[in-house]
Design a protein around this motif. Structure first.
Motif, PDB file in Angstrom:
ATOM      1  N   VAL A 143       0.882  -1.171   0.015  1.00  0.00           N
ATOM      2  CA  VAL A 143      -0.025  -0.180   0.175  1.00  0.00           C
ATOM      3  C   VAL A 143       0.828   1.519  -0.091  1.00  0.00           C
ATOM      4  CG1 VAL A 143      -1.561   1.395   1.382  1.00  0.00           C
ATOM      5  CG2 VAL A 143      -2.128  -1.099   0.905  1.00  0.00           C
ATOM      6  N   ALA A 144       2.120   1.111   0.979  1.00  0.00           N
ATOM      7  CA  ALA A 144       2.911   2.467   0.665  1.00  0.00           C
ATOM      8  C   ALA A 144       3.665   2.636  -0.605  1.00  0.00           C
ATOM      9  CB  ALA A 144       3.844   2.066   1.749  1.00  0.00           C
ATOM     10  N   LYS A 145       3.883   1.538  -1.162  1.00  0.00           N
ATOM     11  CA  LYS A 145       4.522   1.400  -2.509  1.00  0.00           C
ATOM     12  C   LYS A 145       3.445   1.988  -3.507  1.00  0.00           C
ATOM     13  CE  LYS A 145       8.098  -1.842  -2.350  1.00  0.00           C
ATOM     14  NZ  LYS A 145       8.812  -3.160  -2.564  1.00  0.00           N
ATOM     15  N   GLU A 146       2.373   1.637  -3.380  1.00  0.00           N
ATOM     16  CA  GLU A 146       1.248   2.196  -4.429  1.00  0.00           C
ATOM     17  C   GLU A 146       1.038   3.715  -4.207  1.00  0.00           C
ATOM     18  OE1 GLU A 146      -1.120   2.170  -7.579  1.00  0.00           O
ATOM     19  OE2 GLU A 146      -0.038   0.467  -6.820  1.00  0.00           O
ATOM     20  N   LYS A 147       1.061   4.162  -2.862  1.00  0.00           N
ATOM     21  CA  LYS A 147       0.786   5.545  -2.476  1.00  0.00           C
ATOM     22  C   LYS A 147       1.863   6.463  -3.114  1.00  0.00           C
ATOM     23  CE  LYS A 147      -2.376   5.329   1.472  1.00  0.00           C
ATOM     24  NZ  LYS A 147      -2.738   5.494   2.830  1.00  0.00           N
ATOM     25  N   ALA A 148       3.281   5.933  -2.800  1.00  0.00           N
ATOM     26  CA  ALA A 148       4.055   6.547  -3.327  1.00  0.00           C
ATOM     27  C   ALA A 148       4.436   6.754  -4.843  1.00  0.00           C
ATOM     28  CB  ALA A 148       5.767   5.861  -2.776  1.00  0.00           C
ATOM     29  N   LYS A 149       3.893   5.579  -5.660  1.00  0.00           N
ATOM     30  CA  LYS A 149       3.868   5.751  -7.031  1.00  0.00           C
ATOM     31  C   LYS A 149       2.716   6.598  -7.503  1.00  0.00           C
ATOM     32  CE  LYS A 149       3.151   2.503 -10.834  1.00  0.00           C
ATOM     33  NZ  LYS A 149       2.616   1.106 -11.312  1.00  0.00           N
ATOM     34  N   ASN A 153       3.263  10.048  -9.611  1.00  0.00           N
ATOM     35  CA  ASN A 153       2.841  10.144 -10.940  1.00  0.00           C
ATOM     36  C   ASN A 153       1.987  11.547 -10.711  1.00  0.00           C
ATOM     37  OD1 ASN A 153       3.527   7.896 -12.134  1.00  0.00           O
ATOM     38  ND2 ASN A 153       1.609   6.822 -11.497  1.00  0.00           N
ATOM     39  N   ASN A 154       1.185  11.860  -9.386  1.00  0.00           N
ATOM     40  CA  ASN A 154       0.723  13.093  -9.726  1.00  0.00           C
ATOM     41  C   ASN A 154       1.734  14.332  -9.539  1.00  0.00           C
ATOM     42  OD1 ASN A 154      -1.751  11.985  -9.189  1.00  0.00           O
ATOM     43  ND2 ASN A 154      -1.685  11.998  -6.845  1.00  0.00           N
ATOM     44  N   ASN A 155       2.887  13.974  -9.273  1.00  0.00           N
ATOM     45  CA  ASN A 155       3.999  15.273  -9.123  1.00  0.00           C
ATOM     46  C   ASN A 155       4.560  15.348 -10.690  1.00  0.00           C
ATOM     47  OD1 ASN A 155       3.777  15.788  -6.664  1.00  0.00           O
ATOM     48  ND2 ASN A 155       5.515  14.418  -5.979  1.00  0.00           N
ATOM     49  N   ASN A 156       4.477  14.341 -11.286  1.00  0.00           N
ATOM     50  CA  ASN A 156       4.974  14.291 -12.806  1.00  0.00           C
ATOM     51  C   ASN A 156       4.005  15.102 -13.505  1.00  0.00           C
ATOM     52  OD1 ASN A 156       7.308  13.149 -12.112  1.00  0.00           O
ATOM     53  ND2 ASN A 156       6.884  11.126 -12.811  1.00  0.00           N
ATOM     54  N   ALA A 160       4.141  18.520 -15.422  1.00  0.00           N
ATOM     55  CA  ALA A 160       4.188  18.650 -16.808  1.00  0.00           C
ATOM     56  C   ALA A 160       3.158  19.558 -17.354  1.00  0.00           C
ATOM     57  CB  ALA A 160       3.760  17.249 -17.391  1.00  0.00           C
ATOM     58  N   ALA A 161       2.307  20.015 -16.426  1.00  0.00           N
ATOM     59  CA  ALA A 161       1.408  20.969 -16.640  1.00  0.00           C
ATOM     60  C   ALA A 161       1.598  22.264 -16.420  1.00  0.00           C
ATOM     61  CB  ALA A 161       0.016  20.850 -15.660  1.00  0.00           C
TER      62      ALA A 161
END
Length: 161
Positions: A143-149, A153-156, A160-161
């Motif tokens: 779960v922690a890895k999924e949240k970090a991923k 992705n949100n930061n990327n 990009a925006a």
């Protein structure tokens, strides 16, 4: 000297013959009794029965070992497997104990069965608790890895925006 030795040996021989003296009738009765007691068909059937019991006990041991193998696959690693030749050897070596004692433990062990069962129950509880904690920690890490991923992705996406 030789005469003394001969006399001594003759004396010992007479002593032995005196200890083992019995009549010819007693010998015949003894030999006849041996013939009456021995029946080769009964001896063969007893041997066959014991062989069948040992084979059945070996099969029971083998099934138990397969149960342990499945437990080890769950506990240790999914690819765990007993060596088939070694498992068969163990089953054949343990089978005579099952034939000898049946479902009862040996007398020296029977008086401690309650203690053994209590230790086994506590051990299984401890083991299942350990496995549950290990699984829960693995789920927390996933779960922690999924949240970090997702955060990455949100930061990327924001960059990009």
């Amino acid at each position: 000297m030789e005469t003394e030795l001969q006399a001594k040996n003759d004396g010992e021989l007479n002593h032995i013959e005196a200890l083992e003296s019995h009549s010819e009738q007693e010998e015949r009765d003894f030999l006849k009794g041996l013939d009456d007691d021995f029946d080769p068909t009964i001896a063969d059937s007893k041997g066959q029965q014991q062989e069948l019991e040992t084979e059945a006990a070996a099969a029971i041991v083998f099934v138990g070992m397969m149960t342990i193998e499945q437990f080890m696959k769950t506990l240790a690693h999914p690819k765990f497997k007993f060596d088939p030749d070694q498992a068969e050897t163990v089953a054949n070596k343990v089978a005579p104990l099952l034939v000898k004692y049946g479902t009862n433990p040996p007398p020296w062990l029977a008086k401690y069965m309650e203690e053994i069962m209590a230790v086994a129950a506590i051990g299984m509880l401890g083991l299942s608790s350990y496995l549950q904690v290990k699984q829960l920690k693995a789920e927390d890490i996933a779960v922690a890895k999924e949240k970090a991923k997702q955060a990455a992705n949100n930061n990327n996406a924001e960059a990009a925006a």
